[in-house]
Design a protein around this motif. Structure first.
Motif, PDB file in Angstrom:
ATOM      1  N   HIS C  98       0.845  -1.198   0.000  1.00 61.31           N
ATOM      2  CA  HIS C  98       0.000   0.000   0.000  1.00 61.31           C
ATOM      3  C   HIS C  98       0.882   1.250   0.000  1.00 61.31           C
ATOM      4  N   ALA C 100       0.632   3.891   1.530  1.00 61.53           N
ATOM      5  CA  ALA C 100       0.826   4.472   2.857  1.00 61.53           C
ATOM      6  C   ALA C 100       1.607   3.547   3.795  1.00 61.53           C
ATOM      7  N   ALA C 117      -2.043  -0.461   4.562  1.00 65.36           N
ATOM      8  CA  ALA C 117      -1.763   0.944   4.874  1.00 65.36           C
ATOM      9  C   ALA C 117      -1.122   1.096   6.250  1.00 65.36           C
ATOM     10  N   ASN C 118      -0.135   1.956   6.311  1.00 60.55           N
ATOM     11  CA  ASN C 118       0.503   2.350   7.564  1.00 60.55           C
ATOM     12  C   ASN C 118       1.255   1.216   8.265  1.00 60.55           C
ATOM     13  N   ALA C 119       1.425   0.107   7.604  1.00 63.09           N
ATOM     14  CA  ALA C 119       2.328  -0.908   8.133  1.00 63.09           C
ATOM     15  C   ALA C 119       3.759  -0.408   7.957  1.00 63.09           C
ATOM     16  N   ALA C 135      -2.825  -3.518   8.431  1.00 63.02           N
ATOM     17  CA  ALA C 135      -2.689  -2.085   8.678  1.00 63.02           C
ATOM     18  C   ALA C 135      -2.054  -1.836  10.044  1.00 63.02           C
TER      19      ALA C 135
END
Lengths: 336, 336, 336
Positions: C98, C100, C117-119, C135
């Motif tokens: 992702h 992000a 996301a955000n990992a 995430a």
């Protein structure tokens, strides 16, 4: 690192080859010829004889029994503890604020901080020199993180929580969540908003998954040097005294006070509104329902036994008061 | 805020200076002259005499013993609870979706939401009016967050989890994780995918670190008004009845049902597939292995004692069945 | 899915309409005419008679008692478990990384990964084929995630932690946090940096909120096929043998070894430095303080009773050793 350098740095008396180079630490049994080991207790003397370590941290009383080089000290375990910091290979977050971190322009952030990706720091937070804020960690509004404190990835710090210097907080620990305060009302539980904060001293370590609630009106307080293991629950308005150690899975209900220099073993449950004096040691899985006013060791719980035996004894527990009365009747000569 | 305004807003009878301005709440002992305090029980009457509070929330029976202004009500503790909401200074996430949040275009998100940095909302999620989703929180596919519910930073909501209105979920709580379901197979455990969801009613509060598993086939259910403290574990297919309260570190195995208006104290363990009726109160660290069909107070566990005494008694526990038999033999005249 | 397709895929003997289409699984009581159910034990035979299911997974011995179509197998529960995977509707992270997510350029990442996301993935990490990283999850430096393993949102993996293939880790689990190791020093506790890692085998499942510490010098080890429920605490240097199951809220102190094919029920506490042999079953809330060398079932704890009765019996527990002496005196004819 050579043995000579280790001796000098940790103030040890080397008997052996000062130029010998070592790369790590290991147990007596596991150590290879490039590792330093230690002997912390007489009961490991047998293993000492066979060690393949480069050198052993050892008390002067045992030094002559060591088949390899020695690093002699009055407290080998303490020297070992200090030496571990040299060989720690844990991730180092880069100095600065990662571009994927979200730090409020209204936070006060020291130049030397290390703030990792996806960390979030809210307005009014104060982040001291050398602080590490791990990935996906969160620092709420107005909270203060003291110099050189490390929040590991995923730590959550609510608003108005102060941590002192040199603390280490492990992942998913939650600091300053709401205490469990509710008043019964005509339509169910009415929340008591938790208006107090959380104050944590210097040199405190907090384990993974541990939760420490903020105070209802006044602060929850963790004093300097306290060490707390994983999955400990500390409710609102508790106070933990200096250098007290609390092992994993222990839970404390609200407003309980533990003194200084106590050790609370794992899976202990402490009732609320009680006070444990300094120097108390509570063994694992104890149930503490009253204040303790004398230092010493306290315990409860019954160790596991084969299920067949346990079943019989557990049934008798429910008859204990009856057994007591029958015994008293016999003693009085009135039974049966 | 003036005392007059407080009296009017909370429907209290003020005896004193309506213009006096106050800035917060405090205990009787801790309150300064700009704070309001409360007296919830007769046992604090001693502290009342010395309070420096601006005013005290007080029952009419004690009002004449109060040295300062009074805000009289039949239920001072409830009035105090309601008043705490006025003085809550916790972080307020800004209205809107933070640019660093990742919200699926296929989620349905109300205009008035507050979604913080690094939160993630998946496709098919429905986020109601006034919902707060804290930093680094996660809402899975198809989950529904009811109006004005607040997920604090780091809360994880799996897919197909519904929360009602006005819930508060504290950091690192996990809602809808897989139940612990496995069938023994020839090569080890075979996972039973957990196909049920999790349904949570209105006005529920869930503490930090608490985990509530989704159902295996049907849903796990938490009814309206339930309050759950930190680090509680609720397994798959449990059902918790309306307005029940569960304190910290308590664990429930699968398919257990708790009725309405129960209180379960901290560190209690409940077996699976049992049913607790309405109005049951379970004291701390109890072990509940059977269904309870009558309202009342239930307990187990033995409080801690000095280790020396405990050791002796714990050994005797393992001999209890034998002691019982010896006692019976004496009673029959056949001993020793 | 038709019944015929299910029979073929799971090697079942269908007696009924092979073209009938089904959409899910349900309990005998809950199943509608488009769902398959199962009967895992003789005790549900009563419910079988009334089931409205499309078909029932059933043992040949009971097949003739089934009012609807049957899918016959020697192990209906195992067949049910395997069938659940078909109907799992949990979120599927898209293939790829992702935008992000923050993945170090120095991590080794297979093409088929799904990183949400955000990992965050640190340098030196190795992420295998088909791995899912949810995430806000975190993978530390040098850690290895085996093929097709799934880390759910918010999982934290410290540095030097290896997971095998096909593991599932639930949200907020923490793998590789520091063990609770400190040496007493003249100025308080001196941290023992935890230099060991964590090694987890294949096909391991780890529940939400569970924490497994890294080793002090050597590794903490979880062998293949182990299943661990929510909020379990496994301290440094523990070793869990193959296919052992550990239920929720159980805690193990450091260096404890559990053998293969054990089951540890919920809320059990195990002391450190003990060894449990293969094939041991420990019932809920037991306190295990000594090594167990014989397979079998072990237990402790006393079930809850009405508070009034419990109070009396708990007091007598503290008098048990005295009762034992009084009993012995009577037996000797010397009492009172």
């Amino acid at each position: 690192m050579t043995l000579g350098e280790l001796a000098q740095r940790f103030n040890l008396t080397l008997s052996g080859d000062a130029q010998r180079s070592v790369s790590g630490l290991a147990t007596l049994g596991g150590a290879g010829p490039d590792q330093v080991s230690f002997i912390a207790s007489r009961k490991y003397l047998e293993q000492l004889a066979d060690t393949a370590a480069a050198a052993v941290l050892i008390h002067p009383d045992f030094a002559d029994q060591c088949p390899v080089d020695t690093l002699v000290t009055e407290d080998p375990y303490l020297a070992f503890a200090r030496m571990t910091s040299l060989f720690d290979r844990s991730s180092r977050t880069a100095v600065g604020v990662h571009p994927a971190a979200v730090v409020s322009a209204e936070a006060e952030v020291a130049d030397s901080v290390r703030i990792a990706a996806n960390a979030v720091v809210e307005a009014g937070a104060v982040i001291g020199e050398g602080v590490v804020i791990g990935a996906n960690a969160y620092v709420g509004a107005g909270s203060r993180i003291g110099a050189n404190t490390c929040l590991n990835p995923g730590v959550i710090v609510y608003h108005d929580v102060w941590l002192g210097a040199r603390c280490i907080v492990h992942s998913t620990a939650v600091l300053g969540s709401d205490g469990f305060g509710f008043a019964p009302g005509p339509e169910g539980w009415e929340k008591i908003h938790q208006l107090g904060g959380l104050r944590i001293g210097d040199d405190v370590e907090i384990g993974a998954g541990t939760t420490i609630d903020r105070g209802a009106l006044e602060h929850t307080v963790i004093e300097d040097g306290v060490i707390i293991d994983n999955q400990v629950h500390i409710a609102h308005n508790c106070r933990i005294g200096k250098n007290t150690a609390i092992a994993g899975c222990t839970g404390m209900a609200g407003s309980t006070i533990i003194g200084a220099n106590c050790t609370v073993a794992g899976a202990v449950a402490l009732s609320g509104h009680i006070e444990i004096c300094d120097g108390v040691h509570i063994t694992g899985m104890s149930m503490v329902t009253r204040s303790i006013t004398e230092p010493g060791v306290y315990s409860s719980g019954v160790p596991a036994s084969p299920n067949r035996e346990w079943r019989k004894n557990a049934v008798r527990f429910s008859q204990l008061d009856g057994m007591h009365k029958r015994l008293a009747a016999i003693e009085k000569g009135s039974a049966p």
